[in-house]
Design an enzyme around this catalytic site. Sequence first.
Site, short mmCIF file in Angstrom:
data_model
loop_
_atom_site.label_atom_id
_atom_site.label_comp_id
_atom_site.label_asym_id
_atom_site.label_seq_id
_atom_site.Cartn_x
_atom_site.Cartn_y
_atom_site.Cartn_z
N CYS A 112 2.97 -0.22 1.68
CA CYS A 112 2.08 -1.33 1.27
C CYS A 112 2.68 -2.71 1.56
O CYS A 112 1.96 -3.70 1.64
CB CYS A 112 1.77 -1.22 -0.21
SG CYS A 112 1.10 0.38 -0.66
N HIS A 251 -0.88 -7.57 -3.05
CA HIS A 251 -1.31 -6.21 -2.71
C HIS A 251 -2.30 -5.76 -3.79
O HIS A 251 -2.14 -6.10 -4.96
CB HIS A 251 -0.09 -5.29 -2.67
CG HIS A 251 -0.42 -3.86 -2.46
ND1 HIS A 251 -1.26 -3.45 -1.45
CD2 HIS A 251 -0.05 -2.73 -3.13
CE1 HIS A 251 -1.38 -2.13 -1.51
NE2 HIS A 251 -0.66 -1.68 -2.52
N ASN A 281 -7.14 0.48 -2.72
CA ASN A 281 -5.81 0.30 -2.14
C ASN A 281 -5.81 0.78 -0.68
O ASN A 281 -5.98 1.97 -0.42
CB ASN A 281 -4.80 1.10 -2.98
CG ASN A 281 -3.36 0.92 -2.52
OD1 ASN A 281 -3.09 0.39 -1.44
ND2 ASN A 281 -2.43 1.37 -3.34
#
Length: 326
Positions: A112, A251, A281
């Site tokens: 990520c 994020h 996500n």
Amino acid sequence: MGVAIIGTGSYLPELKLTNRDMEMMVDTSDEWIITRTGIKERRICPKNKASSDLGYEASLRAIEDAKIKKEEIEFIICATITPDMYFPSTSCIIQKKLGLKNIPCFDFQAACSGFIYGLEIARGLINGCGYKKGLVIASECMSRLTDYTDRSTCVLLGDGAGAVVVSYSEEDGIIDSFLSSNGNYGNLLFTPAGGTLKQSSFETIENRENFMKMEGSTLFKIAIYTMAEAVEKILKRNNLRKEDISIVIPHQANLRIIAGVAEKLGISIEKFFINIEKYGNMSASCVPIALDEAVKEGKIKKGDLIITVAFGAGLTWASNLIRWIK
Ligand code: UT7
């Protein structure tokens, strides 16, 4: 000379998987997903497309936004944990789709945190190696690593790509990056099979080991303090106060993580750009997609100081300090 972002682009596949759809797939509810994660829907890449297709579309948009000819691109780098295949790299596949030749292209992964690492790699290529302009892409098809029988992970993930054109610049746009990782926590978020340690086999498929496994609640706590640390460290070493920052691009793993980071830092959550409800996500793609949307929605203006911050498998965590010069 400095390095700056001169164009942004993003691409989301059209197919939406809503919380209502998830209710029909696993034992979950729209109410649980919204209150525990903030996610309402996510996008899914069609079966006949792959990360390179999403990354290609995002790149075209970034190049158009930068108002340059694609032939001015001198390197392509792509953050992905969901490459089209082991090799060739997704970057080389995107290069072919863009019709570009004879420039360096490579993939890298920091899960990520990948895009944030990528901006720092691009800064090095331009400042240290003399390249003038390049593409930094993050493209992920997380649906391909998702076990749609595991309610603790499948409601979280989605597909998408973001890209930026970076260029040498008289003004310093990418001012600093803080990059960190701790491999000791690798077992909290990983895919057991499909790599060289445990090759895919009938057995791994049957045991669903080719899908992502996650210890969510442990990661939740680590995410908050590492993301807060990444912001604090980059502010401190650049002698900046929290008030100097116009916007934080975090994020998008969980709305409660973003709220926890905001609280720990003492920065109003209003300063955090949030789009998790639409996409969930998307690993490395979250930050560049959020950046592109924030720019297009007029939330970022010339001269603004931006912080990006992410946390993910590895474990990795990172932040960039960016001045918007466009
Ligand atoms: O991208 C970076 C890496 N990833 C992350 O940073 C993710 C970090 N973790 C999280 O976002 C959260 O931990 C989750 C969203 C994954 C889970 O939320 P939580 O509040 O930590 O829930 P939990 O794992 O502690 O589970 C609470 C309960 C459990 O039931 P019991 O044992 O209390 O009866 C779970 O079985 O919620 C249950 N549960 C669900 N219930 C309905 C877990 N997933 C679901 C679901 N629907 N989808």
